[in-house]
Design a protein around this motif. Structure first.
Motif, mmCIF file in Angstrom:
data_model
loop_
_atom_site.group_PDB
_atom_site.id
_atom_site.type_symbol
_atom_site.label_atom_id
_atom_site.label_comp_id
_atom_site.label_asym_id
_atom_site.label_seq_id
_atom_site.Cartn_x
_atom_site.Cartn_y
_atom_site.Cartn_z
ATOM 1 N N HIS A 15 6.414 -3.305 -1.062
ATOM 2 C CA HIS A 15 6.151 -2.692 -0.095
ATOM 3 C C HIS A 15 4.271 -2.978 -0.399
ATOM 4 C CE1 HIS A 15 3.809 0.882 2.828
ATOM 5 N NE2 HIS A 15 5.438 0.132 3.570
ATOM 6 N N ASP A 67 4.482 -7.555 0.864
ATOM 7 C CA ASP A 67 6.476 -8.440 1.057
ATOM 8 C C ASP A 67 7.216 -7.026 1.742
ATOM 9 O OD1 ASP A 67 8.300 -9.769 1.435
ATOM 10 O OD2 ASP A 67 8.053 -10.233 -0.290
ATOM 11 N N TYR A 68 6.745 -7.200 3.130
ATOM 12 C CA TYR A 68 7.668 -5.839 3.762
ATOM 13 C C TYR A 68 8.890 -6.193 3.890
ATOM 14 C CZ TYR A 68 3.232 -4.325 5.311
ATOM 15 O OH TYR A 68 1.736 -4.347 5.007
ATOM 16 N N ARG A 69 9.223 -6.921 4.004
ATOM 17 C CA ARG A 69 11.215 -7.572 4.340
ATOM 18 C C ARG A 69 11.305 -7.455 2.949
ATOM 19 N NH1 ARG A 69 12.421 -13.416 7.787
ATOM 20 N NH2 ARG A 69 11.025 -12.048 9.354
ATOM 21 N N ALA A 122 9.414 0.021 5.540
ATOM 22 C CA ALA A 122 9.608 -0.767 5.364
ATOM 23 C C ALA A 122 10.418 -1.210 6.303
ATOM 24 C CB ALA A 122 9.802 -1.585 3.785
ATOM 25 N N THR A 123 10.900 -1.287 7.256
ATOM 26 C CA THR A 123 11.616 -1.620 8.432
ATOM 27 C C THR A 123 10.932 -1.372 10.246
ATOM 28 O OG1 THR A 123 13.733 -0.970 7.583
ATOM 29 C CG2 THR A 123 13.285 -2.081 10.199
ATOM 30 N N GLU A 150 8.191 -3.780 8.836
ATOM 31 C CA GLU A 150 8.378 -5.620 9.367
ATOM 32 C C GLU A 150 8.406 -6.094 10.652
ATOM 33 O OE1 GLU A 150 9.877 -9.317 8.760
ATOM 34 O OE2 GLU A 150 8.212 -7.980 7.427
ATOM 35 N N GLU A 151 8.310 -4.948 11.880
ATOM 36 C CA GLU A 151 8.336 -4.651 13.049
ATOM 37 C C GLU A 151 9.400 -4.593 13.186
ATOM 38 O OE1 GLU A 151 5.002 -7.077 14.799
ATOM 39 O OE2 GLU A 151 3.788 -5.820 14.097
ATOM 40 N N ASN A 152 10.931 -4.845 12.829
ATOM 41 C CA ASN A 152 12.739 -4.947 13.346
ATOM 42 C C ASN A 152 12.356 -3.338 13.693
ATOM 43 O OD1 ASN A 152 14.928 -5.274 13.131
ATOM 44 N ND2 ASN A 152 14.976 -6.216 10.647
ATOM 45 N N SER A 182 0.175 -3.281 7.344
ATOM 46 C CA SER A 182 0.644 -2.099 8.134
ATOM 47 C C SER A 182 -0.144 -1.399 9.239
ATOM 48 C CB SER A 182 2.204 -2.009 7.159
ATOM 49 O OG SER A 182 1.972 -1.157 6.638
#
Length: 975
Positions: A489, A493-495, A527-528, A531-533, A694
């Motif tokens: 994080h 590397d958020y994924r 982190a989600t 990641e803009e999920n 982020s």
């Protein structure tokens, strides 16, 4: 929105993949050498032979081509030939080819039909068959004289046969051809310093040793020359990290630079934003294909050389001592190893490293780390592990000596050219279970800690990932997994951070402490969002998702509330925290994050009291330092998002944190408010290109919105429009309040107030639906202006009333400034005295806030309306200049003329006008759109365009666009 056909294909669209070109025939870093060649070839009393040498990949063929073309442009007849590997096996082949080429050139000059062109004469063929060098030299001289060629260029002379080289030496010295000049290129065993080795053939050495020759050495490129080469290949300005990375991997060898850029381009690794090229620090180094020039040479050297190169790709940092393990691990004798190393050096793949005396060999090093990487990556994991284990054991043995200190032992055992911080950890990773597991985990963890946060991705994540394979004890493995997730994080590397945290939460065991579980849960949520999920964030905002994990409510409730907050569903987040307050309010430590989330959500709703109190609270020493840092950074981000520059600076000062501690998004917002727009734009481009940096709620879209504002103020209207349009706006994602305000400003600049009103209304309706207030003051101020210009006084007053009530709720100085400026616009017709009073108050408030662009806008407005002396326009003009706001400067010059003020720096003003007009043309705007943007007539635009053509010598809009994109638009100083 459509603002005209874009002229710049490299403009901002989020980010686009870079493609490599050929740099329009320009040779970066070879200007001085080309000038030398020109002087030698065109000086009647100069040398008859010019030898251009350089190491493999130095760009000899390109140099030969450009040098020949420069001669042709001078009207000099040139005969060019290239030799290839294998030609040396055929005596007099090059001489025969030269004769044939000269005869064909003569035939072409005489306009003879291709079918009638003569081949080699019987005498020529007889001379070749009998090895008659003198006869062939005479034939060649005759052919050259008849062909009118006065310059002969032979590329790749290292592959030429010895007999032909002797012939060339003879004609070079022939008195019968005094005007003939010969230029040959040869890849020689030259190191980066240009030192020539003794590996060349004797025939070539004799040719070069001729006193009538002049030698030009093509050195490696300096970093600035690499930057120029990269810019020309990518047709974009490379950022500093990209240039540094290219230079590190290629050491300035042009052929390696080309190979590296081609490899990255094939993988879409280089991203272009606004004409600037970037690469993410975590981008892997491409592996050169077998067809690459360097790999082809290596394969041609044979099995022994390949085996030694394989071993050296891992062992060379051990210096001269590497020869022994190379022999042991390859099964070759020490003599065979030594011979292979000499052949690798002769082929230009490795360098000998000499001691201070210049005689003793300290060791060997690959000339290009890119080639070293390609060789090492071709090793299988077992072979690479075996070689690496030998390194690790050797270094550990040296460190374990009773009289040795770890750092000193490591330094003396490894060459100075090696990165000590990464070499041993990298070898431990490759060795894996072949070395002591416990010591390996300890060293890898310590090395990763030293490298944190590893912003340039030098290896921290790789090392931590390796510890997961080496740790066997369950409790230690879970902690190692959490450490890896947190490091992922931090590096952006958020994924990986998201998937790893999810794995920890779902597969937790009794070995994981309650605080570690809570940390993993929080990391999963943030982190989600980073990641803009957004679909997953929506799931994390439901109790059902968390209930399946059978976690304590004291853990899941704050996590669910955080997910709702990051999805900008403020009311739901606050309701959840309120209903379950007894679960998370047990002690100060468990209370901290939920209480912080509550203060953030209330701030977004326009209730800043709890947030303001939290800013004044001292740090709790029991809180983890990374938690305090994360919360402080978010608080700073929110203050900067609300344009509270002094509040943000004071917070950082109180917490003892320099501005350099801010993450990229925070620094971008800080630079924007401070008027450091070049810095802000550079950082914004980097974040857009790499996906790093982020953003947190409710500032998700501020990067795009404020970057667009900078571009708009500089006349980059189409770019601003495309940037806004490139941002995804999913239904379940964050609100577009800032994007709507930025879009409306673009539309109003283009004279489309109706569409601007729609964008502003859309933003307000979405904000009202979610009970959102943060940032809506910009929307309301925009609506006041749109309604006032349209003559809708009642609607303008309604929006002004909402803006005034907002001041009472938030007590924000930015909101008050917008209210003062907006109310002055509404009152200027019926109550000009009150309007002037509010503008004077606005000027005083803007000065106290110390934000250059905001101050300039306020000063220009107050002076133009007559509330302040017109002389304030000078101050506004300078402030707009400090931020590079070319469009605002143009409008201010117009206001000065209307007020009877003289324009400072007439020549500079003319240059700025021309540059702005050219920029608007490059943006793809029509004359009508340009007239609207500049607030002048279409006839005036046409006249300005005619003057631009006349003054610059450009003949069309297309040429103007090209000049803008290449930075070659002539200025008055150039004419």
């Amino acid at each position: 929105m459509d603002v005209g056909r874009p002229a710049d294909s490299k403009s901002i669209r989020g980010a686009t993949p870079a493609r490599t070109g050929h740099g329009s025939g320009h040779l970066s870093g070879r200007g001085e050498e080309l000038e030398q060649a020109d002087r030698c070839l065109n000086d009647p009393s100069g040398p008859r032979l010019v030898v251009v040498c350089g190491e493999r990949g130095a760009g000899l063929s390109a140099f030969a081509h450009v040098a020949a073309e420069r001669q042709r442009r001078r009207g000099v007849p040139v005969l060019s030939l290239s030799c290839v590997d294998g030609d040396q096996e055929y005596p007099l082949l090059l001489a025969l080819r030269l004769v044939t080429a000269a005869q064909k050139q003569r035939s072409a000059t005489a306009r003879e039909h291709a079918a009638d062109r003569p081949g080699p004469s019987p005498e020529t063929l007889s001379a070749v068959e009998q090895g008659g060098r003198a006869a062939l030299a005479d034939t060649l001289l005759t052919a050259l004289a008849r062909s009118s060629a006065t310059t002969v260029v032979v590329d790749g002379a290292q592959y030429a046969d010895a007999a032909s080289l002797a012939v060339l030496g003879g004609i070079g010295a022939a008195e019968s051809a005094p005007g003939l000049r010969l230029m040959i290129t040869t890849a020689r065993g030259t190191a980066g310093s240009g030192r020539v080795s003794s590996h060349d053939g004797p025939a070539l050495e004799r040719l070069v040793a001729d006193g009538a020759s002049h030698t030009i050495v093509l050195p490696r490129l300096a970093p600035s020359e690499v930057a120029d080469m990269v810019a020309r290949r990518l047709q974009a300005v490379p950022d500093a990290f990209l240039v540094r990375r290219v230079h590190e991997l290629t050491r300035g060898i042009p052929g390696a630079v080309d190979a590296l850029l081609s490899g990255w381009s094939r993988e879409d690794a280089i991203r272009v934003v606004d004409g600037h090229a970037f690469i993410c620090p975590s981008t892997p180094v491409p592996v050169l294909p077998d067809s690459d020039r360097f790999m082809t040479v290596l394969h041609a050297l044979g099995e022994s050389c390949r085996a030694v190169a394989d071993a050296l790709s891992v062992l060379w940092p051990l210096g001269r001592a590497a020869a022994t393990p190379v022999a042991e691990l390859t099964g070759l004798s020490s003599e065979e190893v030594g011979d292979s190393i000499r052949r690798l050096a002769a082929a230009g793949l490795v360098d000998e490293l000499h001691g201070e005396d210049g005689a003793r060999v300290r060791g060997w090093m690959f000339r290009s780390p890119l080639v070293e990487h390609a060789v090492r990556e071709r090793l299988g994991p077992l072979e690479r592990g075996r070689l690496s284990a030998a390194v690790v054991r050797a270094l550990w043995t040296a460190e374990d000596r009773p009289d040795a200190r770890t750092s000193e032992a490591r330094t003396t055992a490894i060459l100075d050219e090696v990165d000590l911080q990464t070499y041993l950890p990298d070898r431990i990773v490759d060795a894996g279970a072949m070395v002591d597991r416990e010591r390996a985990v300890t060293e890898l963890s310590a090395a990763a800690e030293q490298l944190l946060p590893d912003r340039e991705s030098r290896g921290m994540l790789r090392w931590l990932r390796a510890t997961l394979r080496l740790v066997e004890e369950p409790a230690a493995r879970e902690l190692a997994l959490l450490r890896y997730a947190k490091a992922s994080h931090v590096t952006g590397d958020y994924r990986t951070a998201m998937t790893t945290a999810k794995m920890i939460v779902r597969n937790r065991t009794e070995h994981l402490t309650a605080s570690a579980v809570q940390e993993a849960v929080g990391l999963l949520v943030v982190a989600t969002a980073a990641e803009e999920n957004w679909p997953r964030i929506t799931q994390l905002g439901t109790s059902g998702w968390w209930n399946r994990l059978l976690l304590p409510a004291a853990v899941t409730v704050p996590a669910q509330a955080m997910a709702l907050f990051l999805a900008e569903r403020w009311k739901e987040a606050l309701d959840l925290l309120s209903r379950n307050e007894t679960l998370w309010d047990a002690d100060p430590l468990s209370r901290f994050l939920p209480e912080t989330t509550r203060s953030f959500a209330e701030l977004a709703q326009g209730r800043p009291e709890r947030f303001t109190r939290a800013l004044a609270l001292p740090e709790d020493p029991r809180l983890p330092s990374d938690t305090v840092y994360g919360v402080t950074m978010t608080q700073t981000d929110l203050l900067l998002g609300a344009r509270d520059l002094s509040g943000a600076v004071n917070l950082l000062t109180d917490r003892g944190m320099p501005e350099e501690a801010l993450p990229p998004h925070g620094r971008f917002l800080l630079f924007h408010l401070q008027g450091r727009w070049d810095d802000a734009l550079a950082l914004g481009r980097w974040m857009l290109a790499t996906g790093r940096g982020s953003r947190t709620a409710p500032n998700h879209h501020l990067l795009a919105a404020r970057t667009a504002a900078i571009l708009l103020a500089r006349g980059r209207i189409a770019n601003a429009d495309r940037l806004i349009g490139s941002v995804p706006r999913p239904q379940d994602g964050p609100l577009g309040v800032f994007l709507d305000a930025a879009e409306a400003e673009v539309l109003r600049t283009l004279g489309r107030p109706g569409e601007a009103e729609q964008a502003l209304r859309r933003g307000m309706e979405a904000a009202d639906a979610r009970g959102h207030v943060y940032g809506t003051d910009e929307l309301l101020a925009g609506l006041v202006e749109v309604h006032t210009e349209a003559g809708r006084a009642e609607a303008a007053m309604a929006c002004l009333g909402r803006l005034e009530r907002l001041i009472g709720r938030t007590n924000g100085s930015r909101t008050r400034l917008l209210y003062l400026l907006s109310s002055a616009r509404v009152l200027r017709q019926d109550r000009p005295g009150d309007a002037h009073e509010r503008l004077r108050e606005a000027v005083e408030l803007a000065r106290s806030r110390s934000q250059p662009f905001e101050t300039a806008v306020t000063l220009a407005t107050a002076a133009a309306e007559g509330a302040e002396p017109p002389a304030l326009l000078y101050e506004a003009y300078e402030l707009f200049g400090d931020t590079g706001s070319a469009l605002r400067r143009f409008h201010t010059r117009a206001a000065m003329r209307e007020s009877g003020l003289s324009i400072p720096g007439r020549k500079q003003a003319t240059a700025e006008n021309e540059q702005l007009l050219a920029t608007l043309i490059a943006e793809g705007l029509t004359n009508r759109q340009i007239a609207t943007v500049l607030r002048i007539s279409e006839d005036a635009v046409a006249n300005r365009l005619s003057r631009l053509f006349a003054r610059t010598g450009l003949r069309s809009r297309t040429e103007v666009v090209s000049a803008v994109l290449t930075g070659t638009l002539p200025t008055p100083a150039d004419r």
